[in-house]
Enzyme design. Structure first.
Site, PDB file in Angstrom:
ATOM      1  N   ASP A 139      -1.795  -4.026  -8.743  1.00 30.19           N
ATOM      2  CA  ASP A 139      -1.817  -3.275  -7.495  1.00 30.19           C
ATOM      3  C   ASP A 139      -2.476  -1.924  -7.726  1.00 30.19           C
ATOM      4  O   ASP A 139      -2.097  -1.179  -8.628  1.00 30.19           O
ATOM      5  CB  ASP A 139      -0.395  -3.104  -6.954  1.00 30.19           C
ATOM      6  CG  ASP A 139      -0.412  -2.705  -5.484  1.00 30.19           C
ATOM      7  OD1 ASP A 139      -1.320  -3.146  -4.758  1.00 30.19           O
ATOM      8  OD2 ASP A 139       0.474  -1.935  -5.064  1.00 30.19           O
ATOM      9  N   HIS A 146      -3.327   8.059   1.217  1.00 26.30           N
ATOM     10  CA  HIS A 146      -2.003   7.626   0.764  1.00 26.30           C
ATOM     11  C   HIS A 146      -1.599   8.413  -0.493  1.00 26.30           C
ATOM     12  O   HIS A 146      -0.476   8.904  -0.592  1.00 26.30           O
ATOM     13  CB  HIS A 146      -2.039   6.123   0.469  1.00 26.30           C
ATOM     14  CG  HIS A 146      -0.768   5.567  -0.101  1.00 26.30           C
ATOM     15  ND1 HIS A 146       0.360   5.363   0.658  1.00 26.30           N
ATOM     16  CD2 HIS A 146      -0.456   5.166  -1.367  1.00 26.30           C
ATOM     17  CE1 HIS A 146       1.323   4.859  -0.117  1.00 26.30           C
ATOM     18  NE2 HIS A 146       0.854   4.735  -1.343  1.00 26.30           N
ATOM     19  N   GLU A 205       4.084  -2.053   2.504  1.00 26.64           N
ATOM     20  CA  GLU A 205       2.765  -1.436   2.342  1.00 26.64           C
ATOM     21  C   GLU A 205       1.721  -2.403   2.878  1.00 26.64           C
ATOM     22  O   GLU A 205       1.683  -3.569   2.475  1.00 26.64           O
ATOM     23  CB  GLU A 205       2.492  -1.090   0.863  1.00 26.64           C
ATOM     24  CG  GLU A 205       3.395   0.026   0.351  1.00 26.64           C
ATOM     25  CD  GLU A 205       3.081   0.502  -1.064  1.00 26.64           C
ATOM     26  OE1 GLU A 205       2.438  -0.262  -1.828  1.00 26.64           O
ATOM     27  OE2 GLU A 205       3.469   1.640  -1.401  1.00 26.64           O
ATOM     28  N   GLU A 207      -1.640  -3.901   2.848  1.00 24.45           N
ATOM     29  CA  GLU A 207      -2.677  -3.977   1.817  1.00 24.45           C
ATOM     30  C   GLU A 207      -3.583  -5.182   2.025  1.00 24.45           C
ATOM     31  O   GLU A 207      -3.217  -6.162   2.682  1.00 24.45           O
ATOM     32  CB  GLU A 207      -2.035  -4.107   0.416  1.00 24.45           C
ATOM     33  CG  GLU A 207      -1.155  -2.934   0.038  1.00 24.45           C
ATOM     34  CD  GLU A 207      -0.892  -2.842  -1.462  1.00 24.45           C
ATOM     35  OE1 GLU A 207      -1.658  -3.434  -2.258  1.00 24.45           O
ATOM     36  OE2 GLU A 207       0.102  -2.172  -1.831  1.00 24.45           O
ATOM     37  N   ASP A 239       3.099  -5.299   0.127  1.00 26.40           N
ATOM     38  CA  ASP A 239       3.739  -4.854  -1.114  1.00 26.40           C
ATOM     39  C   ASP A 239       5.046  -4.155  -0.738  1.00 26.40           C
ATOM     40  O   ASP A 239       5.150  -2.930  -0.742  1.00 26.40           O
ATOM     41  CB  ASP A 239       2.772  -3.905  -1.846  1.00 26.40           C
ATOM     42  CG  ASP A 239       3.300  -3.470  -3.200  1.00 26.40           C
ATOM     43  OD1 ASP A 239       4.143  -4.194  -3.770  1.00 26.40           O
ATOM     44  OD2 ASP A 239       2.880  -2.405  -3.686  1.00 26.40           O
ATOM     45  N   ARG A 243      11.981   2.350  -1.778  1.00 23.61           N
ATOM     46  CA  ARG A 243      11.595   3.721  -2.137  1.00 23.61           C
ATOM     47  C   ARG A 243      12.652   4.461  -2.949  1.00 23.61           C
ATOM     48  O   ARG A 243      12.317   5.304  -3.782  1.00 23.61           O
ATOM     49  CB  ARG A 243      11.253   4.515  -0.872  1.00 23.61           C
ATOM     50  CG  ARG A 243      10.091   3.960  -0.072  1.00 23.61           C
ATOM     51  CD  ARG A 243       8.800   3.872  -0.869  1.00 23.61           C
ATOM     52  NE  ARG A 243       7.702   3.436  -0.009  1.00 23.61           N
ATOM     53  CZ  ARG A 243       6.526   3.027  -0.487  1.00 23.61           C
ATOM     54  NH1 ARG A 243       6.292   3.002  -1.792  1.00 23.61           N
ATOM     55  NH2 ARG A 243       5.581   2.644   0.338  1.00 23.61           N
ATOM     56  N   GLN A 246      12.470   2.958  -6.437  1.00 31.02           N
ATOM     57  CA  GLN A 246      11.179   3.345  -7.004  1.00 31.02           C
ATOM     58  C   GLN A 246      11.199   4.812  -7.456  1.00 31.02           C
ATOM     59  O   GLN A 246      10.735   5.142  -8.550  1.00 31.02           O
ATOM     60  CB  GLN A 246      10.084   3.131  -5.940  1.00 31.02           C
ATOM     61  CG  GLN A 246       8.676   3.449  -6.427  1.00 31.02           C
ATOM     62  CD  GLN A 246       7.627   3.277  -5.316  1.00 31.02           C
ATOM     63  OE1 GLN A 246       7.923   2.796  -4.225  1.00 31.02           O
ATOM     64  NE2 GLN A 246       6.406   3.672  -5.606  1.00 31.02           N
ATOM     65  N   LYS A 259       9.516  -2.673  -6.710  1.00 39.52           N
ATOM     66  CA  LYS A 259       8.470  -3.526  -6.148  1.00 39.52           C
ATOM     67  C   LYS A 259       8.689  -5.010  -6.438  1.00 39.52           C
ATOM     68  O   LYS A 259       8.225  -5.866  -5.698  1.00 39.52           O
ATOM     69  CB  LYS A 259       7.109  -3.147  -6.752  1.00 39.52           C
ATOM     70  CG  LYS A 259       6.714  -1.687  -6.581  1.00 39.52           C
ATOM     71  CD  LYS A 259       6.010  -1.456  -5.268  1.00 39.52           C
ATOM     72  CE  LYS A 259       5.403  -0.070  -5.194  1.00 39.52           C
ATOM     73  NZ  LYS A 259       4.705   0.146  -3.925  1.00 39.52           N
ATOM     74  N   THR A 263       6.844  -9.788  -3.059  1.00 38.13           N
ATOM     75  CA  THR A 263       5.576  -9.369  -2.463  1.00 38.13           C
ATOM     76  C   THR A 263       5.112 -10.544  -1.608  1.00 38.13           C
ATOM     77  O   THR A 263       5.220 -11.694  -2.032  1.00 38.13           O
ATOM     78  CB  THR A 263       4.530  -9.063  -3.563  1.00 38.13           C
ATOM     79  OG1 THR A 263       5.083  -8.104  -4.470  1.00 38.13           O
ATOM     80  CG2 THR A 263       3.244  -8.510  -2.965  1.00 38.13           C
ATOM     81  N   THR A 366      -1.907   0.709  -0.588  1.00 34.43           N
ATOM     82  CA  THR A 366      -1.677   0.963   0.835  1.00 34.43           C
ATOM     83  C   THR A 366      -2.962   1.431   1.517  1.00 34.43           C
ATOM     84  O   THR A 366      -3.564   2.411   1.091  1.00 34.43           O
ATOM     85  CB  THR A 366      -0.577   2.038   0.984  1.00 34.43           C
ATOM     86  OG1 THR A 366       0.542   1.649   0.178  1.00 34.43           O
ATOM     87  CG2 THR A 366      -0.140   2.176   2.423  1.00 34.43           C
ATOM     88  N   GLU A 380       4.972   7.196   4.457  1.00 36.44           N
ATOM     89  CA  GLU A 380       3.973   8.116   5.007  1.00 36.44           C
ATOM     90  C   GLU A 380       4.197   8.354   6.497  1.00 36.44           C
ATOM     91  O   GLU A 380       4.200   9.481   6.968  1.00 36.44           O
ATOM     92  CB  GLU A 380       2.572   7.493   4.844  1.00 36.44           C
ATOM     93  CG  GLU A 380       1.880   7.790   3.542  1.00 36.44           C
ATOM     94  CD  GLU A 380       0.518   7.107   3.520  1.00 36.44           C
ATOM     95  OE1 GLU A 380       0.428   5.988   2.977  1.00 36.44           O
ATOM     96  OE2 GLU A 380      -0.437   7.677   4.033  1.00 36.44           O
TER      97      GLU A 380
END
Ligand code: MN
Length: 438
Positions: A139, A146, A205, A207, A239, A243, A246, A259, A263, A366, A380
């Site tokens: 990734d 981002h 995310e 992607e 993804d 948070r 993470q 993560k 996915t 992202t 975000e």
């Protein structure tokens, strides 16, 4: 690769649903996927309108010869890996032949249409499987917007030098539609204590990923100019990101459990050839950015190595589902805003001799742009949950709640060409399991 008859915007299909201006799958697209229909084992098919071309049935009807037949035989498998591992001319021949068979003014239309019941299956009657067997998932972090927003305006030192990436988890990849279970993990609570439990700040995310076609030998980098030979196609990727987990686990080695719980990959792979009309210039480098190293610089890549693909994220909450409300679009961004091109990602990834394998996925990171509604994850969009996004029915979301469904979509549109889409990558959040079990 140049444009050919398969890109002809005037071409229409006798499969009427493919001609609808809002169809993701007009005759100019012809993406590959693995479908399951009835009791037959899953196998390769091609999307056209609201139908799937059953390639095994087409082979049985002796509609293919030469390279197209070899490509179709490779698709009679539970994954697209055998097709992806062939040189690109095989998938290209199959695409050309299918376009000929499906066009409304094709010479063989009568013969094919008579057998339509055998050759085509309704998408609504099928379930889609993972398109490929994925050995490795890498990734990247290719959006400058981002990167800055996630680090209080700061860019990592290497950002302008190379496309930053991390090795992700391939075993927990699942096809779109598979529910995502809220992970349990360690995170720092607002009062500073460290807790273990259901992730409170669950995110997604938006992607795009490339599916690697033919790989390279260990020790033999892929030159930037040869990367198109190794990119089979493109696929939406979600993804999912925890948070809280993470943030607590990532220093100094980067995210793992934040993560690796799952996915999601969309079921349809849009080929590089189908995307030819939507090529665009690489993003201009920021003022003062260092010159690109020679292995990441190529005139053709700078001129047309990027893709103009509009991408959206929609949300359906349990209440919206009850109210039968349409999914609310909360994000609109574009793949062309990426600071690095996919060919540069491939050239960088293999520059140390690392061997890519057929089916490997390289995610863009992202896909965020400069605009407020182009912030392509909740961290975000809601400034880490502090400025919740408002939905049409008055509900708000800082992070994902149980029962929420996230829908990623993407569509390449350009005047003078027929727009093509990527289908959907869906996932609904299910509650965390009780762990440890009582
Ligand atoms: Mn990511």
């Amino acid at each position: 690769m140049r444009l050919n008859d398969t890109h002809d915007p005037a071409r229409r299909s006798w499969v009427e649903s493919a001609n609808s201006p809002d169809s993701d799958f007009p005759i100019q697209n012809l993406p590959f996927g693995i479908f399951r229909h009835g009791a037959v084992p899953p196998r390769g098919g091609v999307a056209i309108g609201d139908k799937i071309v059953d390639l095994a049935a087409c082979l049985a009807a002796e509609l293919f010869t030469g390279d197209a037949a070899e490509a179709a035989r490779a698709c009679v498998a539970p994954t697209l890996n055998p097709l992806m591992s062939l040189p690109p001319r095989f998938a290209s021949s199959l695409r050309a032949r299918l376009s000929e068979l499906l066009r409304d003014d094709g010479q063989e239309r009568d013969i094919v249409e008579k057998q339509a019941d055998k050759l085509l299956v309704a998408m609504a009657d099928c379930t889609m499987e993972m398109p490929s067997a994925v050995g490795s998932l890498t990734d990247f972090l290719c959006s400058i917007h981002h990167s800055r927003r996630m680090a209080n305006g700061q860019l990592p030192d290497a950002f302008h030098y190379l496309p930053i990436s991390h090795h992700a988890r391939a075993t927990s990849l699942r096809v779109g539609g598979t529910p995502v279970i809220r992970p349990n993990g360690q995170y720092k609570a607002p009062d500073g204590t460290i807790k273990f439990g259901p992730e409170p700040s669950l995110d997604f995310e938006l992607e795009m990923a490339i599916c690697v076609g033919r790989g390279n030998k260990l020790g033999e980098p892929i030159p930037l100019t040869e990367t198109p030979e190794h990119i089979f196609g493109y696929c939406l990727l979600n993804d999912w990101s925890a948070r809280g987990i993470q943030a607590w686990e990532s220093r100094p080695l980067g995210p793992v459990l934040g993560k690796s719980f799952m996915t999601s990959l969309a079921p349809w792979v849009v080929t590089s050839e189908a995307l030819e009309p939507f090529r665009t210039a690489a993003q201009e480098r920021e003022k003062g950015a260092p010159a690109l190293f020679p292995h990441l610089l190529d005139a053709a890549d700078q001129e047309s190595g990027n893709l103009d693909v509009a991408m959206t994220t929609s949300l359906v909450t349990p209440r919206m589902r009850e109210e039968k409300a349409a999914p609310a679009v909360i994000i609109r961004s574009n793949l062309r805003d990426m600071y690095w091109t996919f060919p540069q990602m491939v050239a960088h990834h293999t520059s140390n001799g690392c061997n890519l394998q057929t089916g490997d996925l390289l995610g863009s990171g992202t896909v965020s742009g400069a605009a407020d509604d182009a912030r392509a994850c909740l961290a975000e969009l809601t400034v880490r949950g502090t400025q919740p996004v408002k939905l049409p029915n008055g509900e708000t979301r800082g992070w994902l709640q149980d029962g929420d469904e996230v829908i990623l979509r993407a569509r390449a549109e350009r005047p003078g060409h027929v727009a093509i889409g990527f289908g959907e990558c869906r996932g609904r959040v299910e509650p965390a399991i009780q762990w440890p079990a009582r």
